[in-house]
Design a protein around this motif. Sequence first.
Motif, PDB file in Angstrom:
ATOM      1  N   ALA A   1       3.286  14.003   1.279  1.00  0.00           N
ATOM      2  CA  ALA A   1       4.315  14.003   2.321  1.00  0.00           C
ATOM      3  C   ALA A   1       4.910  15.399   2.487  1.00  0.00           C
ATOM      4  N   VAL A   2       5.177  16.051   1.364  1.00  0.00           N
ATOM      5  CA  VAL A   2       5.731  17.405   1.400  1.00  0.00           C
ATOM      6  C   VAL A   2       4.728  18.374   2.025  1.00  0.00           C
ATOM      7  N   PHE A   3       3.439  18.175   1.729  1.00  0.00           N
ATOM      8  CA  PHE A   3       2.390  19.002   2.330  1.00  0.00           C
ATOM      9  C   PHE A   3       2.412  18.868   3.854  1.00  0.00           C
ATOM     10  N   LEU A   4       2.556  17.629   4.350  1.00  0.00           N
ATOM     11  CA  LEU A   4       2.623  17.413   5.793  1.00  0.00           C
ATOM     12  C   LEU A   4       3.876  18.066   6.386  1.00  0.00           C
ATOM     13  N   TRP A   5       4.995  17.980   5.672  1.00  0.00           N
ATOM     14  CA  TRP A   5       6.222  18.620   6.149  1.00  0.00           C
ATOM     15  C   TRP A   5       6.081  20.136   6.195  1.00  0.00           C
TER      16      TRP A   5
ATOM     17  N   PRO B   1       9.733   0.497   4.699  1.00  0.00           N
ATOM     18  CA  PRO B   1       9.841   1.898   5.128  1.00  0.00           C
ATOM     19  C   PRO B   1       9.786   2.126   6.633  1.00  0.00           C
ATOM     20  N   LYS B   2       8.839   1.479   7.337  1.00  0.00           N
ATOM     21  CA  LYS B   2       8.718   1.724   8.778  1.00  0.00           C
ATOM     22  C   LYS B   2       9.911   1.163   9.545  1.00  0.00           C
ATOM     23  N   THR B   3      10.435   0.008   9.098  1.00  0.00           N
ATOM     24  CA  THR B   3      11.636  -0.543   9.726  1.00  0.00           C
ATOM     25  C   THR B   3      12.811   0.397   9.517  1.00  0.00           C
TER      26      THR B   3
ATOM     27  N   VAL C   1       3.587  15.824  19.800  1.00  0.00           N
ATOM     28  CA  VAL C   1       2.926  14.575  19.392  1.00  0.00           C
ATOM     29  C   VAL C   1       2.343  14.721  17.990  1.00  0.00           C
ATOM     30  N   LEU C   2       1.716  15.849  17.732  1.00  0.00           N
ATOM     31  CA  LEU C   2       1.153  16.112  16.403  1.00  0.00           C
ATOM     32  C   LEU C   2       2.260  16.092  15.346  1.00  0.00           C
ATOM     33  N   MET C   3       3.366  16.755  15.634  1.00  0.00           N
ATOM     34  CA  MET C   3       4.493  16.795  14.707  1.00  0.00           C
ATOM     35  C   MET C   3       5.081  15.399  14.490  1.00  0.00           C
ATOM     36  N   SER C   4       5.202  14.632  15.561  1.00  0.00           N
ATOM     37  CA  SER C   4       5.817  13.311  15.473  1.00  0.00           C
ATOM     38  C   SER C   4       4.952  12.319  14.704  1.00  0.00           C
TER      39      SER C   4
ATOM     40  N   LEU D   1       6.205  10.606  11.257  1.00  0.00           N
ATOM     41  CA  LEU D   1       5.914   9.190  11.001  1.00  0.00           C
ATOM     42  C   LEU D   1       5.175   8.974   9.684  1.00  0.00           C
ATOM     43  N   TRP D   2       4.045   9.631   9.530  1.00  0.00           N
ATOM     44  CA  TRP D   2       3.236   9.440   8.322  1.00  0.00           C
ATOM     45  C   TRP D   2       3.937  10.017   7.094  1.00  0.00           C
ATOM     46  N   ALA D   3       4.480  11.215   7.227  1.00  0.00           N
ATOM     47  CA  ALA D   3       5.119  11.866   6.080  1.00  0.00           C
ATOM     48  C   ALA D   3       6.353  11.102   5.610  1.00  0.00           C
ATOM     49  N   MET D   4       7.183  10.625   6.534  1.00  0.00           N
ATOM     50  CA  MET D   4       8.375   9.877   6.143  1.00  0.00           C
ATOM     51  C   MET D   4       8.013   8.549   5.506  1.00  0.00           C
ATOM     52  N   ASP D   5       6.960   7.910   5.997  1.00  0.00           N
ATOM     53  CA  ASP D   5       6.515   6.650   5.403  1.00  0.00           C
ATOM     54  C   ASP D   5       6.097   6.864   3.945  1.00  0.00           C
TER      55      ASP D   5
END
Length: 290
Positions: free
Chosen positions: A11-15, A169-171, A211-214, A219-223
Amino acid sequence: MRSTLIKLHFAVFLWGFTGVLGRLITLNAPLLVWYRIFITVITLFVMLWYTGKLEKLPARKIWQLFGAGAIVALHWVFFYGSIKFANVSIALVCLSSAGLFTAVIEPLLTKKKFNIREFLLGFVGIAGIYLIFHFDPHYKLGIIIGILATIFSVVFSIVNKKVVATIAPKTMMLYELSGGFLAITVLLPFYLKALPTNHLTPSLSDWFWLVLMSWFCTLWAMDLSLQALQKVSAFTQNLTLNLEPVYGIILAFAVYHENKELGTGFYWGFALIILSVVLQMMRVLRYRKV
């Protein structure tokens, strides 16, 4: 526990990509965050509605999540503001103060006992920022804004820790980011009145990067991070966030050649940041208690 740490680090890598993408997007910081959250909320709503996982929560819980979302939205605004006033590397390296602020703020907001070891580990990261500021004082405003971004990030993680165990998590993301969207929508007119801009809508390339960032960096990183936060402490998560500068700075060097803009103090400070992360991970793996 190992799989949890892997999720957290990925997740940190994606951020780490968000700084590079933020510089590519031509919008100012609040507009960038507004569009980023808008795309993420719409995507989340459609996903949960289509899969039949759209949950209703009690009003009290909704307001708690809205408040947390407003905090993370402000974190993003200050983070991208730091990029605009300094550069990607400086904005990212300011996040190294997360460990110190968590060690101080978490005992104030929760019943957790003050931990001197966590404080000292966090202080190593803040010492790295001091070295950068000492040698590169022209980044002063960007560093101050970056530290404010970090404080909002720390408070967000601590607040999330209190409710993450009871909500999917997604909710949780849907309600939090909806609250963040509302907060930025309310504040945006005041910002635009103080600092007007003629560039209110994204260009075609901006839409692509947004869109790529979102989808990936939000979305994926926060999950992944929320899944990890169910098993790790807020301090471990925030100190692990110190690796975000590592990934992001490497990308900034490769894409924008920011290494040509930075002096010796930056690299000494950067070394202290890496040291603080390594020491905490060794501590976590040794005691198996995060």
